[in-house]
Design a protein around this motif. Sequence first.
Motif, PDB file in Angstrom:
ATOM      1  N   HIS A 392       0.925  -1.156  -0.084  1.00 24.52           N
ATOM      2  CA  HIS A 392       0.037  -0.086  -0.057  1.00 24.52           C
ATOM      3  C   HIS A 392       1.074   1.281   0.083  1.00 24.52           C
ATOM      4  CE1 HIS A 392      -3.648   2.554   1.095  1.00 24.52           C
ATOM      5  NE2 HIS A 392      -2.618   3.153   1.562  1.00 24.52           N
ATOM      6  N   VAL A 393       0.762   2.124  -1.172  1.00 28.97           N
ATOM      7  CA  VAL A 393       1.386   3.066  -1.019  1.00 28.97           C
ATOM      8  C   VAL A 393       0.653   4.308  -0.283  1.00 28.97           C
ATOM      9  CG1 VAL A 393       2.619   4.983  -2.505  1.00 28.97           C
ATOM     10  CG2 VAL A 393       2.524   2.615  -3.302  1.00 28.97           C
ATOM     11  N   ILE A 394       1.296   5.130   0.600  1.00 22.51           N
ATOM     12  CA  ILE A 394       0.682   6.033   1.346  1.00 22.51           C
ATOM     13  C   ILE A 394       0.139   7.357   0.659  1.00 22.51           C
ATOM     14  CG2 ILE A 394       0.948   7.556   3.449  1.00 22.51           C
ATOM     15  CD1 ILE A 394       0.891   4.660   4.107  1.00 22.51           C
ATOM     16  N   SER A 395      -1.138   7.554   0.828  1.00 22.69           N
ATOM     17  CA  SER A 395      -1.814   8.728  -0.034  1.00 22.69           C
ATOM     18  C   SER A 395      -1.649   9.817   1.186  1.00 22.69           C
ATOM     19  CB  SER A 395      -2.969   8.592  -0.711  1.00 22.69           C
ATOM     20  OG  SER A 395      -2.872   7.475  -1.425  1.00 22.69           O
ATOM     21  N   ARG A 396      -1.999  11.248   0.717  1.00 21.58           N
ATOM     22  CA  ARG A 396      -2.314  12.087   1.711  1.00 21.58           C
ATOM     23  C   ARG A 396      -3.382  11.924   2.496  1.00 21.58           C
ATOM     24  NH1 ARG A 396      -2.399  18.068  -0.387  1.00 21.58           N
ATOM     25  NH2 ARG A 396      -3.093  18.592   1.893  1.00 21.58           N
ATOM     26  N   GLY A 397      -3.705  11.880   3.469  1.00 23.90           N
ATOM     27  CA  GLY A 397      -4.928  11.603   4.353  1.00 23.90           C
ATOM     28  C   GLY A 397      -4.684  10.289   5.128  1.00 23.90           C
ATOM     29  N   ASP A 398      -3.755   9.498   4.607  1.00 24.12           N
ATOM     30  CA  ASP A 398      -3.766   8.031   5.159  1.00 24.12           C
ATOM     31  C   ASP A 398      -3.333   8.204   6.567  1.00 24.12           C
ATOM     32  OD1 ASP A 398      -4.711   6.985   2.988  1.00 24.12           O
ATOM     33  OD2 ASP A 398      -2.892   6.039   2.354  1.00 24.12           O
ATOM     34  N   THR A 399      -3.904   7.435   7.567  1.00 20.23           N
ATOM     35  CA  THR A 399      -3.326   7.038   8.847  1.00 20.23           C
ATOM     36  C   THR A 399      -3.246   5.807   8.984  1.00 20.23           C
ATOM     37  OG1 THR A 399      -5.557   6.997   9.781  1.00 20.23           O
ATOM     38  CG2 THR A 399      -4.765   9.129   9.707  1.00 20.23           C
ATOM     39  N   ILE A 400      -2.343   5.337   9.767  1.00 19.93           N
ATOM     40  CA  ILE A 400      -2.046   3.968  10.214  1.00 19.93           C
ATOM     41  C   ILE A 400      -3.496   3.391  10.732  1.00 19.93           C
ATOM     42  CG2 ILE A 400      -1.180   2.568  11.956  1.00 19.93           C
ATOM     43  CD1 ILE A 400       0.798   2.800  10.261  1.00 19.93           C
ATOM     44  N   ILE A 425       3.921   7.988   9.395  1.00 21.53           N
ATOM     45  CA  ILE A 425       4.064   7.569   7.745  1.00 21.53           C
ATOM     46  C   ILE A 425       4.165   8.796   7.061  1.00 21.53           C
ATOM     47  CG2 ILE A 425       2.959   5.142   8.158  1.00 21.53           C
ATOM     48  CD1 ILE A 425       0.302   6.551   7.384  1.00 21.53           C
ATOM     49  N   ARG A 426       4.727   8.420   5.888  1.00 20.97           N
ATOM     50  CA  ARG A 426       4.924   9.740   4.920  1.00 20.97           C
ATOM     51  C   ARG A 426       4.172   9.406   3.424  1.00 20.97           C
ATOM     52  NH1 ARG A 426       9.641   7.200   4.613  1.00 20.97           N
ATOM     53  NH2 ARG A 426      10.308   6.775   2.645  1.00 20.97           N
ATOM     54  N   VAL A 427       3.639  10.487   3.060  1.00 19.30           N
ATOM     55  CA  VAL A 427       3.069  10.184   1.725  1.00 19.30           C
ATOM     56  C   VAL A 427       4.277   9.661   0.536  1.00 19.30           C
ATOM     57  CG1 VAL A 427       2.394  11.399  -0.309  1.00 19.30           C
ATOM     58  CG2 VAL A 427       1.639  12.388   1.991  1.00 19.30           C
ATOM     59  N   GLY A 428       3.747   8.615   0.015  1.00 17.77           N
ATOM     60  CA  GLY A 428       4.550   8.077  -1.057  1.00 17.77           C
ATOM     61  C   GLY A 428       5.453   6.768  -0.232  1.00 17.77           C
ATOM     62  N   GLN A 429       5.556   6.467   1.086  1.00 15.47           N
ATOM     63  CA  GLN A 429       6.223   5.297   1.651  1.00 15.47           C
ATOM     64  C   GLN A 429       5.003   4.214   1.272  1.00 15.47           C
ATOM     65  OE1 GLN A 429       5.930   6.080   5.832  1.00 15.47           O
ATOM     66  NE2 GLN A 429       6.795   4.126   6.158  1.00 15.47           N
TER      67      GLN A 429
END
Length: 439
Positions: A392-400, A425-429
Amino acid sequence: MMPKRLTLISILLLLCTAANAGSTVEKVRIWSEKNKTRVVLDLSRSVDHNIFTLRSPHRLVIDLKDSRLATSLTKMPKGAGTVRSIRSAVRSNGQLRVVLDLTESVRSRSFRAGPNSEYGDRLVIDLARAGNLQPVKRASESYRPGRDIVVAIDAGHGGYDPGAIGRRSKEKDIVLSISKELARRIDAEPGMTAVLIRNRDVFVDHRDRIAMARNKKADLFISVHADAFDDPRANGASVFALNLKRASDEAARQLELRDKTAVSVGGVSLHDKDEVLASVLFDLSQNAALSASLDVGTRVSREMGKVAKMHSKEIKQKSLGVLTAADMPSILVETGFISNRSEENKLRDKGHQRRLANAVLAGVRSYFYTNPPSDTQIAMNLRREPSQRVRHVISRGDTISEIAERYNVSPAALRRANKLSTNKIRVGQTLNIPVFAGG
Ligand SMILES: [Zn+2]
């Protein structure tokens, strides 16, 4: 004056019902990145909804039952990604309709997310250009998850029975406060539910305490107490597992003789306790799974030793073999002596109460993760190995917590799979998602 008052009450009731029926959309947020667009509706509470798409022009429609927009939400955010614009309308049937005008045909999925530290209830809609969205099968759709482990928490005494009395406090109040804290913590644990035998200052007959725990099919009974002793120097916490043989013998003797001098019931000193407690112990011990009680008691005692001075570190283990049938392991936690001035101050301190509750939870968790009843969610999760890894690639607004919820894994499992020590977490991670097979 009666009728008038009744009318007023009916109106109030009506208002409450109306307010409780639906939800308020407090905010609408939108992000877009590469081929994906996410729209989040922040809700005052979770609500039934229906989502569908319409063609020519392409639209995605979200109908929320009995809902309205917050008065503070005067303007919808501008469109982004595949969403050209966002509109809303109240329909005659009381539904709130939110329409996403789309630039093209999209694939969508939605999920509800519960409150976390940052946000309340949310409805999340993910959109992707047709063909781009990897469907994620939520494990809960394909198998029936196991039940929660139920922990009954019995705050000792209550109502006209104050329990032990210190200089500034009564046992019944301190143990209620600690019990509530413990219940909150247990309820926050995935796969566990707490049942508070009493949640206010009320006397509950000891037989009702046990009966309530049984009715709720409790897997564990924890009675929370505080000690008092003539010698103000006495201090320290203790944990007791109940010992069938000695408990029954001595509790019976205790009740018979109305003996108020120091005796021991399964390791519990009864010098300061009344008949009610003696018979609670007696009753508990009649039914408790002793070896399980000893096991969980030992773990809880060990954890409490990290945050509090212990009066006795050892759990009494005599007559281990006498117990054959059992339905509910039970322990009694003495949190400390309120007859000791400094310990009373500590027990009144919210921070110390939290530490004690945490320690008890840690012991309980350790016990159940080692010995989970087989039909529980925790047992099932322990049995399952991740069947596939999803990235899963982190998008803005994602939280764990949101990602965890979406893939139906615990935040802890998600952190473990990615060797994360915090929720940062950071966006794109890219995260590895341990996805469990259904079955
Ligand atoms: Zn007590």
